[in-house]
Design an enzyme around this catalytic site. Structure first.
Site, PDB file in Angstrom:
ATOM      1  N   GLU A  76      -6.944  14.089   8.535  1.00  0.00           N
ATOM      2  CA  GLU A  76      -5.588  14.173   7.971  1.00  0.00           C
ATOM      3  C   GLU A  76      -5.161  15.628   7.845  1.00  0.00           C
ATOM      4  O   GLU A  76      -5.144  16.196   6.743  1.00  0.00           O
ATOM      5  CB  GLU A  76      -5.512  13.474   6.611  1.00  0.00           C
ATOM      6  CG  GLU A  76      -5.601  11.956   6.696  1.00  0.00           C
ATOM      7  CD  GLU A  76      -5.380  11.279   5.349  1.00  0.00           C
ATOM      8  OE1 GLU A  76      -5.331  11.976   4.318  1.00  0.00           O
ATOM      9  OE2 GLU A  76      -5.254  10.038   5.333  1.00  0.00           O
ATOM     10  N   GLU A  95      -6.637   4.403   9.487  1.00  0.00           N
ATOM     11  CA  GLU A  95      -6.762   4.144   8.059  1.00  0.00           C
ATOM     12  C   GLU A  95      -5.532   3.380   7.597  1.00  0.00           C
ATOM     13  O   GLU A  95      -4.402   3.757   7.923  1.00  0.00           O
ATOM     14  CB  GLU A  95      -6.810   5.465   7.268  1.00  0.00           C
ATOM     15  CG  GLU A  95      -8.089   5.734   6.539  1.00  0.00           C
ATOM     16  CD  GLU A  95      -8.031   7.027   5.747  1.00  0.00           C
ATOM     17  OE1 GLU A  95      -8.649   8.003   6.204  1.00  0.00           O
ATOM     18  OE2 GLU A  95      -7.376   7.063   4.710  1.00  0.00           O
TER      19      GLU A  95
END
Length: 247
Positions: free
Chosen positions: A148, A240
Site C-alpha cells: 500500500e 485485500e
C-alpha cells in the site's frame, strides 16, 4: 468467466490451471481461459504466525476451498527489517506449505509506513531476487512487490517497480507480479486522486497487475467508480478486501 474458486476437495488449483498470466485486462490460466482466484491474506507474520498451522491451512484449502494464501510480510512494524534472514525463512516455509497443497501463494512485501516504497528498495530487490531464484518457473507463486504505497505519486511507485521487477524477471520471467497503486492501493482515491496517472503511464511488463484494496465499512461509490475506470483499462487484482472498516 471460469472461476478457479470453490474447487472440489482433491482437485488442486495449480494442477488444474497451471501457470497464470495476464491476457488483456484479465487473469488467465495456462489454457488461456479467464480465471478468478479466491483466498485469504494472513495478518502480519510478526504478530500472528501462530495462527498458520497445518490444521488451519487444511481448513482454508480443503474445507473452504480457497485457491490461494497471501503471505503478508510487513517490512517495518517489527517485521522483515528486524530480521531479514528469519523472515525470509518464515515466508519460504509458508509458501512451501501452500505449494505442497498445490494452491497459489502471494508473496507480499507489506510496506505500509513509511509509504514511499523507494525507502527500502535495496532490501526489496535483495528479498525478491532470492525468492525468485528459489521459486523460478514455479507456477504456484505470485509476487506482490508493494502492498500500500501512500503519500507518494505514481511516478515514484513506478520507479520502485522498475527497480524490483527486473530482479524477479532475471530468474522468473513468467510469474504474475502485483504492483500497489497510489493512496493505499486505491488508485489514488484515498488521497483525492484518480486512476488517470496509472492508466496513462503503465509499467512495460506483460504480466503485471495493479492492486486495489476495498473495505466496505469505510469506502463507497468513489472507490467503486475508480475500480470500474481502472479495470476497464488495466489488469486489476484485488489483493485485500473486507466488510470491516479500513482501520
Amino acid at each position: 468467466e471460469i472461476e478457479v474458486g470453490r474447487l472440489p476437495t482433491g482437485q488442486p488449483s495449480v494442477q488444474l490451471h497451471g501457470q497464470l498470466s495476464v491476457c488483456g485486462t484479465d487473469l488467465c490460466d495456462a489454457a488461456g481461459q479467464v480465471v478468478q482466484l479466491r483466498g485469504m491474506s494472513t495478518h502480519g507474520l510478526q504478530w500472528y504466525r501462530q495462527c498458520l498451522t497445518d490444521a488451519s491451512l487444511d481448513v482454508l484449502f480443503d474445507e473452504w476451498h480457497a485457491d490461494l494464501l497471501r503471505v503478508s510480510m510487513y517490512v517495518h512494524e517489527s517485521g522483515y527489517l528486524t530480521d531479514p534472514a528469519g523472515y525470509t525463512e518464515m515466508v519460504r516455509g509458508l509458501v512451501d506449505e501452500v505449494v505442497a497443497r498445490d494452491r497459489y501463494a502471494i508473496i507480499d512485501w507489506h510496506l505500509l509506513d513509511p509509504g514511499d516504497p523507494m525507502t527500502d528498495v535495496d532490501a526489496a530487490v535483495e528479498f525478491f531476487s532470492g525468492m525468485a531464484q528459489r521459486y523460478a518457473d514455479d507456477p504456484h507463486v505470485i509476487y506482490e512487490i508493494a502492498n500500500e504505497p501512500n503519500g507518494v505519486a505514481w511516478p515514484r511507485i513506478k520507479e520502485y517497480a522498475e527497480r524490483v521487477i527486473p530482479a524477479i524477471r532475471a530468474h522468473d520471467p513468467d510469474a504474475v507480479i502485483l504492483v500497489g497503486t497510489p493512496a493505499w492501493s486505491s488508485f489514488g482515491v484515498s488521497e483525492e486522486g484518480s486512476p488517470d496517472d496509472v492508466i496513462a503511464d503503465p509499467i512495460a511488463d506483460a504480466d503485471v497487475m495493479y492492486t486495489f484494496h476495498f473495505y466496505a465499512g469505510s469506502f463507497r461509490e468513489p472507490y467503486l467508480d475508480a475500480l470500474a475506470q481502472a479495470s476497464a483499462a488495466l489488469p486489476v487484482f484485488v489483493s485485500e478486501f473486507g466488510t470491516q472498516q479500513s482501520t
